[in-house]
Scaffold this motif. Structure first.
Motif, short mmCIF file in Angstrom:
data_model
loop_
_atom_site.label_atom_id
_atom_site.label_comp_id
_atom_site.label_asym_id
_atom_site.label_seq_id
_atom_site.Cartn_x
_atom_site.Cartn_y
_atom_site.Cartn_z
N TYR A 204 0.82 -1.21 0.00
CA TYR A 204 0.00 0.00 0.00
C TYR A 204 0.86 1.26 0.00
CZ TYR A 204 -3.65 -3.27 1.16
OH TYR A 204 -4.51 -4.32 1.11
N SER A 209 -3.79 0.71 -2.84
CA SER A 209 -3.16 -0.59 -3.01
C SER A 209 -2.25 -0.58 -4.23
CB SER A 209 -4.22 -1.68 -3.18
OG SER A 209 -4.88 -1.49 -4.41
N TYR A 266 4.76 -6.47 4.85
CA TYR A 266 3.42 -6.03 5.23
C TYR A 266 3.51 -5.16 6.47
CZ TYR A 266 -1.67 -6.46 5.33
OH TYR A 266 -3.01 -6.20 5.27
N TYR A 268 1.29 -3.72 9.69
CA TYR A 268 0.03 -3.95 10.40
C TYR A 268 -0.73 -2.66 10.62
CZ TYR A 268 2.27 -8.39 11.76
OH TYR A 268 2.90 -9.58 11.77
N GLU A 279 -8.20 0.12 8.06
CA GLU A 279 -8.96 -1.13 7.90
C GLU A 279 -10.07 -0.98 6.86
OE1 GLU A 279 -9.95 -2.67 11.74
OE2 GLU A 279 -7.85 -2.96 12.25
N ARG A 282 -8.30 -2.17 3.37
CA ARG A 282 -7.94 -3.60 3.37
C ARG A 282 -8.76 -4.28 4.46
NH1 ARG A 282 -1.81 -3.08 5.96
NH2 ARG A 282 -2.45 -1.92 7.78
N THR A 283 -8.86 -5.57 4.39
CA THR A 283 -9.73 -6.24 5.34
C THR A 283 -8.99 -6.61 6.62
OG1 THR A 283 -9.17 -8.41 4.46
CG2 THR A 283 -11.04 -7.27 3.45
N GLU A 285 -9.25 -9.38 7.95
CA GLU A 285 -8.78 -10.75 7.75
C GLU A 285 -7.39 -10.76 7.12
OE1 GLU A 285 -11.96 -9.75 6.70
OE2 GLU A 285 -12.72 -10.54 8.60
N GLU A 286 -7.18 -9.83 6.19
CA GLU A 286 -5.87 -9.76 5.53
C GLU A 286 -4.77 -9.50 6.56
OE1 GLU A 286 -5.49 -7.35 1.80
OE2 GLU A 286 -3.80 -6.40 2.84
N ILE A 287 -5.05 -8.55 7.44
CA ILE A 287 -4.06 -8.22 8.47
C ILE A 287 -3.85 -9.41 9.41
CG2 ILE A 287 -3.49 -6.60 10.34
CD1 ILE A 287 -5.39 -4.57 8.97
N GLU A 289 -4.39 -12.56 8.91
CA GLU A 289 -3.75 -13.69 8.24
C GLU A 289 -2.22 -13.52 8.24
OE1 GLU A 289 -4.71 -16.49 7.27
OE2 GLU A 289 -3.14 -17.18 5.89
N TYR A 290 -1.77 -12.29 7.95
CA TYR A 290 -0.33 -12.05 7.94
C TYR A 290 0.25 -12.23 9.34
CZ TYR A 290 4.17 -10.07 6.58
OH TYR A 290 5.50 -9.90 6.31
#
Lengths: 368, 325
Positions: A204, A209, A266, A268, A279, A282-283, A285-287, A289-290
């Motif tokens: 980003y 993005s 990435y 956070y 947030e 981006r979702t 969940e994306e954060i 997951e990483y």
């Protein structure tokens, strides 16, 4: 002529394989137990320092912007750990991690963010402008891509003076679309300048993005247009970073050739802490997951537990030490004084600051 | 003393400094193999080779930034802007990095570079190639800027700029490159921050810089011959640092000041000079301070109109007579 190493496909494959592959690479295998623990110490130190600085920012103790490196720690830590005597680094405004990795103290860094006289730049630079020339660290620069030709200049100086070394210039994925960076890529390839550009691709550029800002998602690929070597790797595993960066740096030092390295990483937090809406672009969940699968602190900790370098107890002890050090730095910053007003007009001109025998002619400052 | 051109004087300064200090190099567009777009660097590449005299691609931002980075490690690059107007594509490098790196690091570094090239109009090339940005440079603490009006100053100031440990802009002038002045054979330096009284006088002071100082000198001679007015002409030479003392002493002596520059008037160098005079020599003034600047519009292309737009002898004389009325 540069022979581009197009290893993006194979490195992506490797990344999904067992991460310890990189730990087995010669450059990593040669690390002593203490050196590996130091890598962990650096990575977790950056994390704890920034968590503490975030609290200070939220308490109103730190002004301006606070661009956190949380999530990207293994990149600066890995590359700095490869630096030799005549290697130099420079980065943009997300500069705390690089500063701590080269060995700047938490005290001077935290105090700088508080704007205090005890800060690394006496409170004149702030969060985005940390410098430590004695540690071959040339900032800390606030304008996107503005540091990239400076990095080329550091490397130019090495070559000019006949020193064997390289410069590493870090930039973000947003910086690749600045004209100064593309001009610089051409120049360093044309002249054979020993610089490694490291794109820390966190996906980003502020809230935009990669897909929405760059016509082609493979950023390192652009090096082809300048007949320059490039590679892409992951940034969450410090051993992978070291393995790939080592090749680029070695090549620069030994062959006076530039390199474009894209490291996928990435963050956070938002672009800066003021970016409260992160947030929304981006979702969650994306954060999450990483954090779950690729958190640089967890990854190195697990690797060092697995290979027997660390024990849970030692890991915990180091973590606590870093928390304490960060806490102490906030206290140090809080208790430090601001520079006196007379300091506003020092450090502007070298000649004025060093005019001990009062030889300078003319007026330098124009206040009534 | 030898009679040499302004161009030759600058070349001698570069040549001598390249020989004196192994860290001095010059880079820019066409400076080496082409011998310089204005032939200022003619012969230097042949004499000193690729390492010291370096052709760059047309990438002002990249080579300006590269020079700044190299200077942090002790190289002392002189960068040529084919026109100072072209520095505008490198503003971030020059006005953020060269000027502020020292400050933002709390004095941990310095940037010993020279940025040189012609900064003038009057050449019939239109607005994009006719900038005189000494005012913009001077507006950035951390930068220094000088505007030599003749060959002697050009050589002496260039040498001082190269030896200076801060970033210095040297504003040259294409209309002066072919003009000749007496220049000593032996080495000399013209220090930054020291103005030059080109002509002494008692009735009024003209304060100017760059080529306008030479025009002012001509105008002063005409004013004396045709109007019987004794004019003192102060050539600033250095804009930042600025020789306030010479300015103020002259105005205190004559009681009247005309400020002449090629800059556009709004926020031009003379806006600051005028302020300094009213603040520090108010009681000595016998009348308002007047200015002759470029007529306030983008530089016009048409030659006869451009010649009127920038200061010329006629406009300076008119300004001087206004001062005395």
């Amino acid at each position: 002529m540069a022979t581009p190493k197009k290893k993006s496909a194979s490195t992506t494959k490797k990344a999904t394989a067992k991460i310890t592959d990189f730990a087995a690479a010669p450059i990593n295998k040669s690390l002593s137990k203490e050196e590996k623990i130091d890598l962990y110490r650096t990575i977790i130190g950056i994390r704890r320092f920034e968590e503490r600085s975030l609290r200070a920012y939220n308490q109103g103790k730190i002004g301006g912007f606070l661009h956190l490196y949380i999530g990207q720690e293994a990149v600066a830590s890995g590359i700095v750990s490869l630096m030799e005597e005549n290697d130099h680094i420079i980065t943009a405004y997300r500069d705390h991690g690089h500063a701590l990795a080269v060995g700047m103290s938490m005290n001077e860094c935290m105090a700088e963010m508080f704007g205090k006289h005890t800060g690394c730049s006496k409170g004149k630079g702030g969060s985005m402008h940390f410098f430590a020339p004695d540690k071959n660290y040339w900032g800390g620069h606030g304008i996107v891509a503005g540091q990239t030709p400076l990095g080329a200049g550091l490397a130019f100086a090495l070559k000019y003076k006949g020193l064997k070394g390289c410069a590493i210039a870090f930039l973000g994925d947003g910086a690749v679309n600045q004209g100064s960076f593309m001009e610089t890529l051409n120049l360093v390839s044309l002249w054979g300048i020993p610089v490694v550009f490291v794109i820390e691709n966190n996906g980003y550029s502020m809230g935009t993005s990669l897909k929405r800002s760059s016509a082609k998602e493979n950023l390192a690929h652009r090096a082809d247009g300048f007949d320059m070597a490039w590679e892409v790797c992951n940034g969450h595993d410090v051993f992978e970073v070291r393995e790939v960066a080592n090749r680029a740096m070695k090549r620069a030092r030994e062959e006076h050739k530039p390199f474009l390295l894209e490291i996928q990483t990435y963050r956070y937090r938002g672009h800066s802490v003021a970016d409260a809406n992160h947030e929304k672009y981006r979702t969650k969940e994306e954060i999450e997951e990483y954090k779950r699968t690729k958190d640089p602190v967890n990854v190195i900790k697990q690797q060092l537990l697995d290979d027997g370098t660390l024990t849970e107890a030692l890991a915990k002890k180091i973590d606590q030490e870093k928390k304490d050090e960060a806490e102490a730095s906030a206290k140090f910053a809080e208790e430090s004084p601001y520079a006196p007003r007379s300091e506003i007009q020092t450090d502007v001109y070298w000649e004025v600051d060093n005019d001990t025998d009062n030889k300078l002619k003319g007026t330098y400052f124009f206040n009534d | 003393m030898a009679l040499i051109t302004y161009r030759e004087a600058i070349k001698q300064a570069l040549d001598e400094e390249i020989q004196r200090d192994e860290n001095v190099c010059i880079m820019g567009e066409e400076v080496a193999q082409y011998n310089g777009a204005y032939k200022v660097t003619e012969g230097l590449w042949e004499k000193h080779g690729d390492k010291r005299v370096i052709d760059t691609p047309i990438s002002e931002a990249a080579f300006s930034g590269l020079a700044i980075g190299a200077s942090m490690l002790g190289v002392r690059p002189v960068i040529e802007m084919m026109f100072m107007s072209f520095s505008y594509v490198a503003i971030d490098q020059l006005f953020n990095n060269a000027s502020f790196c020292r400050y933002m690091s709390g004095g941990l570094m310095n940037v010993p570079i020279v940025v040189r090239g012609p900064a003038n109009g009057g050449t019939n090339v239109g607005a994009t190639h006719s900038h005189t940005p000494e005012n913009m440079v001077a507006n950035h603490p951390g930068l220094k800027v000088v505007c030599p009006s003749n060959a002697y100053d050009a050589k002496g100031l260039m040498k001082a700029a190269i030896r200076d440990n801060d970033p210095v802009f040297v504003m040259e002038n294409t209309l002066l490159y072919g003009e000749k002045w007496e220049v000593p054979e032996e080495e000399y330096i013209v220090e930054l921050g020291v103005a030059n009284i080109l002509k002494e006088g008692t009735d009024m002071t003209i304060i100017s810089h760059g080529r306008c100082a030479m025009l002012s000198l001509q105008a002063a001679k005409t004013l004396e011959e045709k109007h019987g007015i004794s004019v003192e002409v102060v050539d600033l030479r250095s804009i930042r640092p600025l020789d306030e003392e010479t300015i103020l002493n002259s105005v205190k002596k004559t009681g009247r000041a005309l400020l002449v520059e090629e800059n556009k008037p709004y926020c031009g160098v003379d806006a600051q000079i005028s302020h300094i005079i009213q603040l520090k020599a108010f009681d000595y003034l016998d009348g308002p301070i007047h200015r002759v600047s470029a007529i306030d519009a983008p530089q016009i292309y048409a030659k006869p109109l451009e010649d009127w737009q920038i200061p010329n002898e006629e406009r300076i004389i008119t300004g001087a007579l206004k001062c005395l009325s």
